[in-house]
Write a protein that holds these residues in place. Structure first.
Motif, PDB file in Angstrom:
ATOM      1  N   GLY A 107       0.859  -1.115  -0.118  1.00 14.99           N
ATOM      2  CA  GLY A 107       0.024  -0.161   0.211  1.00 14.99           C
ATOM      3  C   GLY A 107       0.701   1.179  -0.022  1.00 14.99           C
ATOM      4  N   SER A 109       2.986   4.667  -0.945  1.00 12.38           N
ATOM      5  CA  SER A 109       2.482   5.796  -1.578  1.00 12.38           C
ATOM      6  C   SER A 109       3.820   6.373  -2.344  1.00 12.38           C
ATOM      7  CB  SER A 109       2.169   6.967  -0.791  1.00 12.38           C
ATOM      8  OG  SER A 109       2.899   7.308   0.262  1.00 12.38           O
ATOM      9  N   GLY A 338      -2.192   3.122  -3.229  1.00  9.33           N
ATOM     10  CA  GLY A 338      -1.627   3.731  -2.209  1.00  9.33           C
ATOM     11  C   GLY A 338      -1.288   5.206  -2.717  1.00  9.33           C
TER      12      GLY A 338
END
Length: 409
Positions: A107, A109, A338
């Motif tokens: 997840g 980013s 994400g």
């Protein structure tokens, strides 16, 4: 693998099947290709960016590929148009597979857009690691009708779109027509004819008749041409019965034939060759026939990077008693779930896969594996890539029609 006293690795049938089996362990199912529809006019592209996107910086993970490099070289266009800054990271395909898996599953980013790999897409979409794009497509009036349908299907799970495809890949055969002319032969359409051509043109150490990727991640694409061509398959009855069938007589015959050609005629001999090795060998005129992905032939057909660009032609791969089975693939661009900058990431995807940008990639970067029908069937595409009797656009269409890819990784 065994290592003789001369230090060179040798490729045994058992080793080859182990490599194929290792690749098969990651297999997921994909639908067979659909016929190409009539060309459609594409008007979609990056929508007018909202003011809040001005100055946003996104990071994109791409495999090192001619279309990816064209993206990386031209991101200033998107910045000028939308104010979005793009940092691109280009890695080799094996690294991309591992890195994308880690980023998506965690997840993370770290990346706002990355490749949607068709051999992993079903796993990633099913797990909820990719962002649904239908709302973005509708909101920006992005026209999906110009893409070859089977490439779009690979990015869809349960009716939801999770990626925009940019590639219609197929296995083709690039060959030195001048060498065939010298011995009075035409390009081979069957495995037996291929053996005849290889034997007639092989002249080591100045010229080798054959070259092939023999690393594990390169074997999986051409090998099914042989196994299906001899009447076998990777699984018993995909997608209904996924019992592996790599030990059948048909599979063993296919393995013996293909590995025999590698050992007898390849410039690599018993060594392990990757994509750059094959590209360079062909472009330098050191070898004559390569069966592999159309998209990685571009530097061989480009006069600026190849010594034999005017001597090569392209045809469908040969077949066997079971038929002719070129393989197909596609890749796309996705937004990791994400990402904290999804709107900006969509603007990037819409720009990079727009008709205008992909047309320029075809013309300026010799991008021949484009998946937009309007480009694939255009006079400009034909002028750029057709050579001699090779109609590349039609070859892609034929490959999509002939392929039996239900087993596909």
């Amino acid at each position: 693998m065994t290592t003789p006293r001369d230090g060179k690795k040798t490729l045994k049938r058992r080793d080859f099947l182990k490599m194929v089996g290792a690749g098969g362990a990651t297999m997921v199912l994909a639908a067979c290709a659909q016929p190409v529809a009539a060309p459609a006019t594409e008007t979609g592209g990056a929508a007018e960016a909202a003011p809040s996107l001005e100055g946003q910086k996104i990071k994109v993970l791409l495999s090192d590929f001619n279309f990816s490099r064209f993206i990386a070289d031209n991101t200033s266009e998107l910045t000028d148009k939308t104010g979005i800054e793009v940092e691109t990271e280009l890695v080799t395909f094996p690294i991309l597979l591992d890195q994308a898996e880690i980023e998506l599953s965690s997840g993370s980013s770290n990346y706002d857009s990355m490749w949607q790999v068709f051999i992993k897409a079903q796993r990633w979409m099913r797990a909820g690691w990719s962002t649904a794009l239908d709302e973005y497509i509708t909101r920006s009036n992005f026209d999906m009708t110009d893409f070859i349908p089977s490439t779009v299907d690979a990015m869809v799970y349960e009716g939801v779109t999770y990626g925009i495809p940019f590639l219609a890949e197929s296995t083709q055969m690039i060959y030195r027509k001048d060498k065939l002319d010298e011995v009075g032969l035409s390009y081979p359409k069957t495995f037996d004819e291929l053996e005849t051509v290889l034997e007639a043109t092989h002249a080591p150490e100045e010229y080798y008749a054959w070259v092939m990727r023999t690393e594990p991640n390169g074997v999986h694409f051409p090998f099914p041409i042989w196994i299906q061509g001899y009447g076998g398959n990777v699984f018993r009855d995909p997608p209904n019965d996924l019992t592996p069938t790599l030990n059948t007589p048909e599979a063993l015959t296919a393995t013996d034939d293909l590995t025999g050609k590698i050992m007898r005629y390849s410039i690599a001999g018993s060594q392990i060759y990757g994509t750059p090795d094959c590209q360079n060998a062909m472009a330098q005129g050191l070898c004559g026939i390569w069966v592999d992905a159309l998209g990685i032939f571009s530097n061989i057909t480009n006069p600026e990077t190849s010594q034999v660009a005017d001597k090569v032609e392209i045809a469908l791969p040969p077949g066997g008693p079971g038929g002719q089975f070129p393989q197909i693939a596609t890749h796309g661009l996705q937004i990791p779930v994400g990402s904290e900058k999804k709107d900006a990431a969509w603007e990037f995807i819409a720009w990079a896969t727009s008709q205008e940008f992909m047309f320029r990639a075809m013309e300026e970067a010799a991008y021949n594996a484009v998946n937009r029908k309007s480009i694939l069937t255009s006079p400009e595409y034909a002028e750029q890539f057709n050579r001699g009797e090779s109609n590349i656009g039609q070859l892609v269409i034929d490959a999509l029609a002939l392929s039996n890819a239900a087993y596909r990784v």
